[in-house]
Design a protein around this motif. Structure first.
Motif, mmCIF file in Angstrom:
data_model
loop_
_atom_site.group_PDB
_atom_site.id
_atom_site.type_symbol
_atom_site.label_atom_id
_atom_site.label_comp_id
_atom_site.label_asym_id
_atom_site.label_seq_id
_atom_site.Cartn_x
_atom_site.Cartn_y
_atom_site.Cartn_z
ATOM 1 N N THR A 3 0.750 -1.124 -0.083
ATOM 2 C CA THR A 3 -0.118 -0.018 0.110
ATOM 3 C C THR A 3 0.785 1.214 -0.003
ATOM 4 O O THR A 3 0.600 2.269 -0.329
ATOM 5 C CB THR A 3 -0.889 0.170 1.198
ATOM 6 O OG1 THR A 3 -0.286 -0.037 2.440
ATOM 7 C CG2 THR A 3 -1.877 -1.226 1.084
ATOM 8 N N THR A 4 2.147 1.120 0.548
ATOM 9 C CA THR A 4 3.053 2.182 0.332
ATOM 10 C C THR A 4 3.203 2.582 -0.994
ATOM 11 O O THR A 4 3.855 3.834 -1.447
ATOM 12 C CB THR A 4 4.175 2.015 1.202
ATOM 13 O OG1 THR A 4 4.908 0.839 0.746
ATOM 14 C CG2 THR A 4 3.890 2.114 2.751
ATOM 15 N N ASP A 5 3.149 1.715 -1.977
ATOM 16 C CA ASP A 5 3.599 1.987 -3.285
ATOM 17 C C ASP A 5 2.187 2.398 -4.286
ATOM 18 O O ASP A 5 2.216 2.613 -5.225
ATOM 19 C CB ASP A 5 4.309 0.776 -4.117
ATOM 20 C CG ASP A 5 5.338 0.257 -3.404
ATOM 21 O OD1 ASP A 5 6.360 1.031 -3.020
ATOM 22 O OD2 ASP A 5 5.850 -0.961 -3.291
ATOM 23 N N CYS A 6 1.234 2.140 -3.405
ATOM 24 C CA CYS A 6 -0.175 2.487 -4.184
ATOM 25 C C CYS A 6 -0.561 4.037 -4.310
ATOM 26 O O CYS A 6 -0.507 4.630 -3.379
ATOM 27 C CB CYS A 6 -1.428 1.856 -3.477
ATOM 28 S SG CYS A 6 -3.068 2.168 -4.046
ATOM 29 N N LEU A 7 -0.723 4.410 -5.470
ATOM 30 C CA LEU A 7 -0.927 6.058 -5.640
ATOM 31 C C LEU A 7 -2.104 6.312 -4.869
ATOM 32 O O LEU A 7 -2.192 7.485 -4.206
ATOM 33 C CB LEU A 7 -1.094 5.967 -7.231
ATOM 34 C CG LEU A 7 -1.754 7.436 -7.463
ATOM 35 C CD1 LEU A 7 -0.403 8.575 -7.204
ATOM 36 C CD2 LEU A 7 -2.225 7.572 -8.965
ATOM 37 N N CYS A 9 -3.467 4.764 -2.491
ATOM 38 C CA CYS A 9 -3.364 4.894 -0.725
ATOM 39 C C CYS A 9 -2.433 6.031 -0.287
ATOM 40 O O CYS A 9 -2.668 6.578 0.757
ATOM 41 C CB CYS A 9 -2.421 3.488 -0.398
ATOM 42 S SG CYS A 9 -3.639 2.023 -0.522
ATOM 43 N N ARG A 10 -1.528 6.632 -1.274
ATOM 44 C CA ARG A 10 -0.763 7.834 -0.900
ATOM 45 C C ARG A 10 -1.523 8.889 -0.923
ATOM 46 O O ARG A 10 -1.308 9.801 -0.179
ATOM 47 C CB ARG A 10 0.399 7.853 -1.870
ATOM 48 C CG ARG A 10 1.246 6.365 -1.442
ATOM 49 C CD ARG A 10 2.662 6.664 -2.437
ATOM 50 N NE ARG A 10 3.612 7.945 -2.020
ATOM 51 C CZ ARG A 10 4.130 8.559 -2.645
ATOM 52 N NH1 ARG A 10 4.500 8.238 -3.952
ATOM 53 N NH2 ARG A 10 4.967 9.693 -2.261
ATOM 54 N N ILE A 11 -2.592 9.059 -1.498
ATOM 55 C CA ILE A 11 -3.681 10.328 -1.771
ATOM 56 C C ILE A 11 -4.382 10.062 -0.331
ATOM 57 O O ILE A 11 -4.488 10.942 0.229
ATOM 58 C CB ILE A 11 -4.524 10.249 -2.847
ATOM 59 C CG1 ILE A 11 -3.478 10.464 -4.175
ATOM 60 C CG2 ILE A 11 -5.572 11.045 -2.855
ATOM 61 C CD1 ILE A 11 -4.499 10.356 -5.462
ATOM 62 N N VAL A 12 -4.703 9.015 0.024
ATOM 63 C CA VAL A 12 -5.696 8.797 1.242
ATOM 64 C C VAL A 12 -4.811 9.197 2.478
ATOM 65 O O VAL A 12 -5.484 9.953 3.256
ATOM 66 C CB VAL A 12 -5.941 7.323 1.438
ATOM 67 C CG1 VAL A 12 -6.663 6.944 2.716
ATOM 68 C CG2 VAL A 12 -6.976 6.826 0.270
ATOM 69 N N ALA A 13 -3.495 9.057 2.317
ATOM 70 C CA ALA A 13 -2.862 9.154 3.395
ATOM 71 C C ALA A 13 -2.414 10.614 3.476
ATOM 72 O O ALA A 13 -1.689 11.174 4.473
ATOM 73 C CB ALA A 13 -1.377 8.226 3.481
ATOM 74 N N GLY A 14 -2.651 11.513 2.489
ATOM 75 C CA GLY A 14 -2.379 12.745 2.413
ATOM 76 C C GLY A 14 -0.712 13.155 1.829
ATOM 77 O O GLY A 14 -0.469 14.422 1.738
ATOM 78 N N GLU A 15 -0.308 12.053 1.364
ATOM 79 C CA GLU A 15 1.017 12.234 0.722
ATOM 80 C C GLU A 15 1.156 12.950 -0.465
ATOM 81 O O GLU A 15 2.146 13.394 -0.964
ATOM 82 C CB GLU A 15 1.903 10.770 0.641
ATOM 83 C CG GLU A 15 2.049 10.385 2.175
ATOM 84 C CD GLU A 15 2.472 8.822 1.989
ATOM 85 O OE1 GLU A 15 3.008 8.536 0.931
ATOM 86 O OE2 GLU A 15 2.574 8.100 3.042
ATOM 87 N N LEU A 28 -13.349 8.146 -0.440
ATOM 88 C CA LEU A 28 -12.640 9.250 -0.714
ATOM 89 C C LEU A 28 -13.127 9.686 -2.320
ATOM 90 O O LEU A 28 -13.054 8.721 -3.152
ATOM 91 C CB LEU A 28 -11.296 9.392 -0.656
ATOM 92 C CG LEU A 28 -10.481 10.749 -1.037
ATOM 93 C CD1 LEU A 28 -10.836 11.654 0.245
ATOM 94 C CD2 LEU A 28 -9.041 10.337 -0.869
ATOM 95 N N ALA A 29 -13.594 10.848 -2.477
ATOM 96 C CA ALA A 29 -13.883 11.126 -3.937
ATOM 97 C C ALA A 29 -13.181 12.524 -4.234
ATOM 98 O O ALA A 29 -13.015 13.434 -3.569
ATOM 99 C CB ALA A 29 -15.314 11.405 -4.236
ATOM 100 N N PHE A 30 -12.403 12.377 -5.305
ATOM 101 C CA PHE A 30 -11.762 13.531 -5.874
ATOM 102 C C PHE A 30 -11.583 13.390 -7.370
ATOM 103 O O PHE A 30 -11.776 12.432 -8.185
ATOM 104 C CB PHE A 30 -10.096 13.384 -5.508
ATOM 105 C CG PHE A 30 -9.536 11.900 -5.599
ATOM 106 C CD1 PHE A 30 -8.623 11.690 -6.877
ATOM 107 C CD2 PHE A 30 -9.871 10.948 -4.857
ATOM 108 C CE1 PHE A 30 -8.009 10.405 -6.975
ATOM 109 C CE2 PHE A 30 -8.914 9.687 -4.962
ATOM 110 C CZ PHE A 30 -8.329 9.538 -6.239
ATOM 111 N N ARG A 31 -11.448 14.709 -7.918
ATOM 112 C CA ARG A 31 -11.342 14.850 -9.422
ATOM 113 C C ARG A 31 -10.095 14.406 -9.959
ATOM 114 O O ARG A 31 -9.070 14.060 -9.369
ATOM 115 C CB ARG A 31 -11.112 16.311 -9.893
ATOM 116 C CG ARG A 31 -12.294 16.977 -9.080
ATOM 117 C CD ARG A 31 -12.653 18.438 -10.073
ATOM 118 N NE ARG A 31 -13.705 19.226 -9.485
ATOM 119 C CZ ARG A 31 -15.170 18.898 -9.817
ATOM 120 N NH1 ARG A 31 -15.375 17.926 -10.451
ATOM 121 N NH2 ARG A 31 -16.014 19.742 -9.138
#
Length: 120
Positions: A3-7, A9-15, A28-31
């Protein structure tokens, strides 16, 4: 893939930044950064599942929450009157590029046929 490599998951984490339209405890819903329609929103569960089949099998309640979030965003984006498309790409043949389940919420203009015939 971890999950640390998952784009997503990184958005969810705020990275990685995203234009978030709706966030619940589980979704989570995002453009989309490369929109294919005037409205193109990605709706994901915060928990990592590779695709919609594994999500449906592993947590049907969470799958329902993804759909509920998509419906709420469609309403907020003014898509209910003219309609919209909700699309899950699954696997390589299905065109999945990010292997964290996500629904594409598309609308805001006529979308045309669901698929063009490209079968040989």
């Amino acid at each position: 893939m971890s999950t640390t490599d998952c784009l997503f998951c990184r958005i969810v984490a705020g990275e990685i930044p995203a234009t978030v339209l709706r966030e619940t405890r589980t979704t989570l819903a995002f453009r989309d950064i490369d929109p294919k329609a005037p409205v193109h929103v990605l709706v994901i569960p915060k928990e990592h599942y590779a695709d919609v089949a594994t999500l449906a099998e592993g947590d049907p309640g969470l799958a329902a929450e993804v759909l509920a979030t998509a419906a709420a965003v469609a309403e907020e984006e003014g898509l209910l009157g003219d309609g919209f498309r909700l699309l899950f790409n699954t696997g390589t043949y299905g065109g999945q590029e990010v292997f964290h389940v996500h629904a594409h919420l598309l609308g805001g203009a006529p979308l045309g046929p669901m698929l063009t015939s490209n079968l040989s």
